[in-house]
Design a protein around this motif. Sequence first.
Motif, mmCIF file in Angstrom:
data_model
loop_
_atom_site.group_PDB
_atom_site.id
_atom_site.type_symbol
_atom_site.label_atom_id
_atom_site.label_comp_id
_atom_site.label_asym_id
_atom_site.label_seq_id
_atom_site.Cartn_x
_atom_site.Cartn_y
_atom_site.Cartn_z
ATOM 1 N N LEU A 255 0.799 -1.219 0.000
ATOM 2 C CA LEU A 255 0.000 0.000 0.000
ATOM 3 C C LEU A 255 0.838 1.279 0.000
ATOM 4 C CD1 LEU A 255 -2.941 -1.056 2.339
ATOM 5 C CD2 LEU A 255 -2.830 -1.074 -0.171
ATOM 6 N N GLU A 256 2.120 1.178 0.319
ATOM 7 C CA GLU A 256 2.992 2.344 0.238
ATOM 8 C C GLU A 256 3.170 2.804 -1.205
ATOM 9 O OE1 GLU A 256 6.727 1.945 2.259
ATOM 10 O OE2 GLU A 256 5.781 1.052 4.023
ATOM 11 N N HIS A 257 3.092 1.855 -2.135
ATOM 12 C CA HIS A 257 3.307 2.162 -3.554
ATOM 13 C C HIS A 257 2.037 2.070 -4.398
ATOM 14 C CE1 HIS A 257 7.325 0.915 -2.080
ATOM 15 N NE2 HIS A 257 7.642 2.035 -2.691
ATOM 16 N N HIS A 258 0.944 1.595 -3.817
ATOM 17 C CA HIS A 258 -0.317 1.433 -4.552
ATOM 18 C C HIS A 258 -1.444 2.050 -3.734
ATOM 19 C CE1 HIS A 258 1.545 -1.270 -7.460
ATOM 20 N NE2 HIS A 258 2.197 -1.784 -6.427
ATOM 21 N N ASN A 259 -1.893 3.230 -4.154
ATOM 22 C CA ASN A 259 -2.943 3.946 -3.429
ATOM 23 C C ASN A 259 -4.274 3.200 -3.508
ATOM 24 O OD1 ASN A 259 -1.228 6.061 -2.768
ATOM 25 N ND2 ASN A 259 -1.668 7.150 -4.668
ATOM 26 N N VAL A 260 -5.047 3.286 -2.426
ATOM 27 C CA VAL A 260 -6.354 2.646 -2.359
ATOM 28 C C VAL A 260 -7.427 3.651 -2.769
ATOM 29 C CG1 VAL A 260 -8.051 1.508 -0.873
ATOM 30 C CG2 VAL A 260 -5.609 1.112 -0.507
ATOM 31 N N THR A 261 -8.281 3.252 -3.695
ATOM 32 C CA THR A 261 -9.458 4.031 -4.067
ATOM 33 C C THR A 261 -10.618 3.486 -3.259
ATOM 34 O OG1 THR A 261 -8.635 4.352 -6.312
ATOM 35 C CG2 THR A 261 -11.008 4.628 -5.968
ATOM 36 N N ARG A 262 -11.365 4.363 -2.584
ATOM 37 C CA ARG A 262 -12.518 3.953 -1.766
ATOM 38 C C ARG A 262 -13.784 4.519 -2.381
ATOM 39 N NH1 ARG A 262 -11.020 0.009 1.687
ATOM 40 N NH2 ARG A 262 -9.061 0.515 2.697
ATOM 41 N N VAL A 263 -14.865 3.710 -2.384
ATOM 42 C CA VAL A 263 -16.160 4.170 -2.900
ATOM 43 C C VAL A 263 -17.285 3.708 -1.986
ATOM 44 C CG1 VAL A 263 -15.427 4.189 -5.312
ATOM 45 C CG2 VAL A 263 -16.470 2.133 -4.372
ATOM 46 N N VAL A 264 -18.348 4.523 -1.914
ATOM 47 C CA VAL A 264 -19.580 4.164 -1.223
ATOM 48 C C VAL A 264 -20.700 4.705 -2.086
ATOM 49 C CG1 VAL A 264 -20.990 4.509 0.835
ATOM 50 C CG2 VAL A 264 -18.509 4.241 1.061
ATOM 51 N N PRO A 265 -21.659 3.932 -2.501
ATOM 52 C CA PRO A 265 -21.812 2.517 -2.158
ATOM 53 C C PRO A 265 -20.802 1.662 -2.909
ATOM 54 C CG PRO A 265 -23.493 3.156 -3.733
ATOM 55 C CD PRO A 265 -22.722 4.409 -3.383
ATOM 56 N N GLY A 266 -20.696 0.408 -2.482
ATOM 57 C CA GLY A 266 -19.769 -0.523 -3.100
ATOM 58 C C GLY A 266 -20.208 -0.917 -4.503
ATOM 59 N N GLY B 70 -6.870 -24.778 0.707
ATOM 60 C CA GLY B 70 -7.243 -25.966 -0.054
ATOM 61 C C GLY B 70 -8.429 -25.802 -0.979
ATOM 62 N N ALA B 71 -9.012 -24.609 -1.079
ATOM 63 C CA ALA B 71 -10.185 -24.430 -1.938
ATOM 64 C C ALA B 71 -10.359 -22.953 -2.284
ATOM 65 C CB ALA B 71 -11.437 -24.941 -1.232
ATOM 66 N N ALA B 72 -11.249 -22.705 -3.221
ATOM 67 C CA ALA B 72 -11.648 -21.340 -3.561
ATOM 68 C C ALA B 72 -13.135 -21.368 -3.849
ATOM 69 C CB ALA B 72 -10.880 -20.846 -4.777
ATOM 70 N N GLU B 73 -13.792 -20.239 -3.605
ATOM 71 C CA GLU B 73 -15.233 -20.168 -3.833
ATOM 72 C C GLU B 73 -15.573 -18.847 -4.506
ATOM 73 O OE1 GLU B 73 -19.376 -20.398 -1.294
ATOM 74 O OE2 GLU B 73 -17.548 -21.240 -0.467
ATOM 75 N N LEU B 74 -16.431 -18.908 -5.503
ATOM 76 C CA LEU B 74 -16.905 -17.718 -6.176
ATOM 77 C C LEU B 74 -18.068 -17.155 -5.373
ATOM 78 C CD1 LEU B 74 -16.578 -15.944 -8.709
ATOM 79 C CD2 LEU B 74 -18.293 -17.391 -9.801
ATOM 80 N N VAL B 75 -17.944 -15.896 -4.928
ATOM 81 C CA VAL B 75 -18.972 -15.299 -4.088
ATOM 82 C C VAL B 75 -19.534 -14.042 -4.730
ATOM 83 C CG1 VAL B 75 -17.896 -16.183 -1.972
ATOM 84 C CG2 VAL B 75 -17.406 -13.847 -2.726
ATOM 85 N N GLN B 76 -20.747 -13.714 -4.330
ATOM 86 C CA GLN B 76 -21.382 -12.468 -4.725
ATOM 87 C C GLN B 76 -21.054 -11.457 -3.638
ATOM 88 O OE1 GLN B 76 -25.517 -12.941 -5.661
ATOM 89 N NE2 GLN B 76 -25.984 -10.850 -5.065
ATOM 90 N N GLY B 77 -20.379 -10.385 -4.000
ATOM 91 C CA GLY B 77 -19.980 -9.423 -2.985
ATOM 92 C C GLY B 77 -19.988 -8.012 -3.505
ATOM 93 N N GLU B 78 -19.315 -7.135 -2.766
ATOM 94 C CA GLU B 78 -19.177 -5.741 -3.146
ATOM 95 C C GLU B 78 -17.739 -5.311 -2.930
ATOM 96 O OE1 GLU B 78 -22.392 -4.261 -0.526
ATOM 97 O OE2 GLU B 78 -23.106 -3.294 -2.364
ATOM 98 N N ALA B 79 -17.264 -4.463 -3.836
ATOM 99 C CA ALA B 79 -15.928 -3.892 -3.719
ATOM 100 C C ALA B 79 -16.074 -2.461 -3.216
ATOM 101 C CB ALA B 79 -15.220 -3.921 -5.061
ATOM 102 N N PHE B 80 -15.500 -2.191 -2.060
ATOM 103 C CA PHE B 80 -15.520 -0.848 -1.487
ATOM 104 C C PHE B 80 -14.157 -0.179 -1.605
ATOM 105 C CE2 PHE B 80 -19.136 -2.806 0.604
ATOM 106 C CZ PHE B 80 -20.084 -1.801 0.540
ATOM 107 N N GLY B 81 -13.131 -0.937 -1.999
ATOM 108 C CA GLY B 81 -11.796 -0.383 -2.143
ATOM 109 C C GLY B 81 -10.966 -1.224 -3.087
ATOM 110 N N TRP B 82 -10.016 -0.573 -3.780
ATOM 111 C CA TRP B 82 -9.124 -1.303 -4.667
ATOM 112 C C TRP B 82 -7.873 -0.489 -4.945
ATOM 113 C CZ3 TRP B 82 -14.038 0.259 -6.262
ATOM 114 C CH2 TRP B 82 -14.079 1.371 -7.101
ATOM 115 N N THR B 83 -6.852 -1.204 -5.399
ATOM 116 C CA THR B 83 -5.617 -0.593 -5.888
ATOM 117 C C THR B 83 -5.502 -0.993 -7.352
ATOM 118 O OG1 THR B 83 -4.141 -2.456 -5.447
ATOM 119 C CG2 THR B 83 -4.536 -0.929 -3.613
ATOM 120 N N SER B 84 -4.382 -0.693 -7.957
ATOM 121 C CA SER B 84 -4.175 -1.096 -9.348
ATOM 122 C C SER B 84 -4.021 -2.616 -9.480
ATOM 123 C CB SER B 84 -2.942 -0.400 -9.934
ATOM 124 O OG SER B 84 -1.792 -0.740 -9.178
#
Length: 123
Positions: free
Chosen positions: A29-40, A51-65
């Motif tokens: 995060l020192e080199h990749h700024n976080v973008t925040r949004v509301v609503p998600g 040992g596994a992965a699952e595809l979920v329905q969610g919301e993104a409230f923040g991201w970097t590049s």
Amino acid sequence: MDRDAAARMAARYAKRAEPVSLTAEELDLEHHNVTRVVPGVPVWAWIRFPGAAELVQGEAFGWTSRAVQVTWEDAGIRRTTWVWASAVQRRTDPVRKTSLGERTAANDDVAPARSQGDRPTPR
């Protein structure tokens, strides 16, 4: 939902460990700024578990590049975790909806089938 299906679902969540989030080093995060949004932003996201992965329905409230912070509901518990951006897709795209909830653990050993066109050309 019948009683057996509810019991199977409860057992599935009881056995599963906590989600695996990206580490501080991976987020960098020192080199990749976080973008925040509301609503998600509504998303489909692959969440890793040991040992596994699952595809979920969610919301993104923040991201970097490179990464996305995903919030989703898991057996009545609201969870938040960071995943690679390539593991997230906006929910407006219906292509991956059929995989919702499918686990990948059973298929981890199986390499995807390769077509003739995928093979390197002999020299």
